[in-house]
Design an enzyme around this catalytic site. Structure first.
Site, PDB file in Angstrom:
ATOM      1  CE1 TYR A 155     -88.937 -82.165 -38.853  1.00 35.92           C
ATOM      2  CE2 TYR A 155     -87.956 -82.137 -41.031  1.00 35.92           C
ATOM      3  CZ  TYR A 155     -87.857 -81.920 -39.679  1.00 35.92           C
ATOM      4  OH  TYR A 155     -86.679 -81.439 -39.152  1.00 35.92           O
ATOM      5  CE  LYS A 162     -83.931 -79.404 -39.371  1.00 31.89           C
ATOM      6  NZ  LYS A 162     -83.022 -78.580 -38.553  1.00 31.89           N
TER       7      LYS A 162
HETATM    8  P1  NAD Z   1     -84.697 -77.467 -28.966  1.00 36.43           P
HETATM    9  O1  NAD Z   1     -86.059 -76.886 -28.869  1.00 36.43           O
HETATM   10  O2  NAD Z   1     -84.056 -77.880 -27.701  1.00 36.43           O
HETATM   11  O3  NAD Z   1     -83.725 -76.499 -29.751  1.00 36.43           O
HETATM   12  C1  NAD Z   1     -84.145 -75.655 -30.790  1.00 36.43           C
HETATM   13  C2  NAD Z   1     -83.426 -74.344 -30.547  1.00 36.43           C
HETATM   14  O4  NAD Z   1     -83.655 -73.433 -31.615  1.00 36.43           O
HETATM   15  C3  NAD Z   1     -83.889 -73.657 -29.258  1.00 36.43           C
HETATM   16  O5  NAD Z   1     -82.791 -73.417 -28.422  1.00 36.43           O
HETATM   17  C4  NAD Z   1     -84.480 -72.349 -29.765  1.00 36.43           C
HETATM   18  O6  NAD Z   1     -84.299 -71.279 -28.854  1.00 36.43           O
HETATM   19  C5  NAD Z   1     -83.651 -72.149 -31.028  1.00 36.43           C
HETATM   20  N1  NAD Z   1     -84.222 -71.144 -31.915  1.00 36.43           N
HETATM   21  C6  NAD Z   1     -85.402 -71.169 -32.582  1.00 36.43           C
HETATM   22  N2  NAD Z   1     -85.572 -70.014 -33.261  1.00 36.43           N
HETATM   23  C7  NAD Z   1     -84.473 -69.247 -33.019  1.00 36.43           C
HETATM   24  C8  NAD Z   1     -84.037 -67.957 -33.418  1.00 36.43           C
HETATM   25  N3  NAD Z   1     -84.795 -67.177 -34.202  1.00 36.43           N
HETATM   26  N4  NAD Z   1     -82.852 -67.496 -32.967  1.00 36.43           N
HETATM   27  C9  NAD Z   1     -82.066 -68.259 -32.167  1.00 36.43           C
HETATM   28  N5  NAD Z   1     -82.410 -69.493 -31.754  1.00 36.43           N
HETATM   29  C10 NAD Z   1     -83.593 -69.974 -32.179  1.00 36.43           C
HETATM   30  O7  NAD Z   1     -84.850 -78.725 -29.959  1.00 36.43           O
HETATM   31  P2  NAD Z   1     -83.755 -79.670 -30.639  1.00 36.43           P
HETATM   32  O8  NAD Z   1     -84.513 -80.863 -31.077  1.00 36.43           O
HETATM   33  O9  NAD Z   1     -82.576 -79.824 -29.771  1.00 36.43           O
HETATM   34  O10 NAD Z   1     -83.379 -78.858 -31.963  1.00 36.43           O
HETATM   35  C11 NAD Z   1     -82.035 -78.578 -32.327  1.00 36.43           C
HETATM   36  C12 NAD Z   1     -81.825 -78.901 -33.792  1.00 36.43           C
HETATM   37  O11 NAD Z   1     -81.864 -80.311 -33.968  1.00 36.43           O
HETATM   38  C13 NAD Z   1     -82.883 -78.325 -34.735  1.00 36.43           C
HETATM   39  O12 NAD Z   1     -82.245 -77.885 -35.920  1.00 36.43           O
HETATM   40  C14 NAD Z   1     -83.737 -79.538 -35.028  1.00 36.43           C
HETATM   41  O13 NAD Z   1     -84.436 -79.431 -36.245  1.00 36.43           O
HETATM   42  C15 NAD Z   1     -82.661 -80.589 -35.084  1.00 36.43           C
HETATM   43  N6  NAD Z   1     -83.143 -81.978 -35.015  1.00 36.43           N
HETATM   44  C16 NAD Z   1     -83.885 -82.396 -33.964  1.00 36.43           C
HETATM   45  C17 NAD Z   1     -84.337 -83.698 -33.918  1.00 36.43           C
HETATM   46  C18 NAD Z   1     -85.179 -84.180 -32.768  1.00 36.43           C
HETATM   47  O14 NAD Z   1     -85.858 -85.189 -32.920  1.00 36.43           O
HETATM   48  N7  NAD Z   1     -85.155 -83.528 -31.632  1.00 36.43           N
HETATM   49  C19 NAD Z   1     -84.005 -84.597 -34.954  1.00 36.43           C
HETATM   50  C20 NAD Z   1     -83.230 -84.146 -36.010  1.00 36.43           C
HETATM   51  C21 NAD Z   1     -82.804 -82.823 -36.034  1.00 36.43           C
END
Ligand code: NAD
Length: 255
Positions: A155, A162
């Protein structure tokens, strides 16, 4: 009438129908919220437009959150449409793929700046603009992960980003509390999304949670969406500056 009826807000971070932002959108829509969306770059437009239509959204705009002018443009347009908003969902993160494998110690300056800018600073950039439109108070919700607290293999720089995001939640909550704007984070367990699949060893993380977590399973996207709904609704009216774990209890094990 649902628990989000009469509330309007903007969602950053839908990339497709597996995105955590989309699960939040569905939960909010099911309880009466009106939604605006942004997407990052033209390539995603084709995917987002039909999703936004599904929930009757009148607002779908491109916005690269690393560009202040694009953020300003989105809020100017949103202000013209609604004048006032009640909530923001910030579900955005990015790091160079090579920084999500190997060792944290090898992170470059550029890789560090990119991850911290997109994954942490953007919350503050958005919160400042959104607060001006939250004239009757509001709720800002972001997404984080356990790697902020403990070392999770691979990570790496995202864990540091984060940690900065979670500290930002507390500082923003302190700044914006007097306007009755609440700021909270959902620390979600691993969910199969586009961003998650970019982390090396992600499948092993899913398996580990299934075996170790007190609930003996992984979290569902819908459960993350429901928690966002709680934070947007008045059910959480006295809760701010919190990081709530939605991870089937995995984080209480301290490993
Ligand atoms: P995802 O890929 O569906 O979403 C990530 C989003 O970030 C995408 O829509 C992407 O376009 C956007 N993004 C990245 N760079 C960008 C920029 N410069 N400008 C605008 N948008 C931008 O994946 P996700 O897992 O749904 O991620 C959403 C959030 O959840 C993130 O913060 C991720 O770290 C967090 N998260 C995810 C998990 C998991 O296991 N999926 C667990 C904990 C936290």
């Amino acid at each position: 009438m649902g628990i989000a009826a009469g509330k309007k807000g903007i969602i950053f971070g839908v990339a497709n129908d597996h995105s955590l932002a989309w699960y939040c959108a569905q939960a909010l829509h099911s309880q009466g919220a009106e939604l605006a969306f942004t997407y990052q770059g033209e390539a995603l437009e084709r995917r987002i437009k039909p999703l936004a239509e599904e929930v009757g959204s009148p607002f779908v705009e491109p916005c690269d959150l690393s560009d202040d002018d694009q953020i300003d443009r989105v809020f100017t347009k949103l202000n013209r449409l609604w004048g006032e908003i009640d909530f923001v969902i910030h579900a955005v993160a990015f790091a160079d793929k090579k920084d999500l494998e190997g060792h944290f110690v090898d992170t470059s300056r550029a890789g560090f700046q990119l991850a911290l800018d997109v994954s942490a600073y953007t919350l503050t950039a958005v919160a400042r603009r959104a607060a001006q439109m939250m004239t009757s108070g509001g709720s800002i919700v972001t997404l984080t992960y356990y790697g902020a607290e403990k070392v999770v293999p691979h990570y790496n720089v995202m864990g540091v980003a984060k940690a900065a995001l979670e500290a930002s939640v507390r500082y923003l909550a302190a700044d914006l509390g007097e306007k009755n704007i609440r700021v909270n984070a959902i620390s979600a367990g691993p969910v199969r999304t586009l961003a998650a699949m970019g982390i090396s060893g992600f499948r092993e993380m899913l398996k580990l949670v299934e075996v170790k977590a007190p609930l003996k399973r992984n979290v569902q996207g819908q459960e993350v969406g429901n928690t966002a709904l709680y934070f947007v609704s008045d059910l959480s009216s006295a809760v701010t500056g919190e990081v709530v774990h939605v991870d089937c209890g995995y984080s209480i094990l301290g490993m």
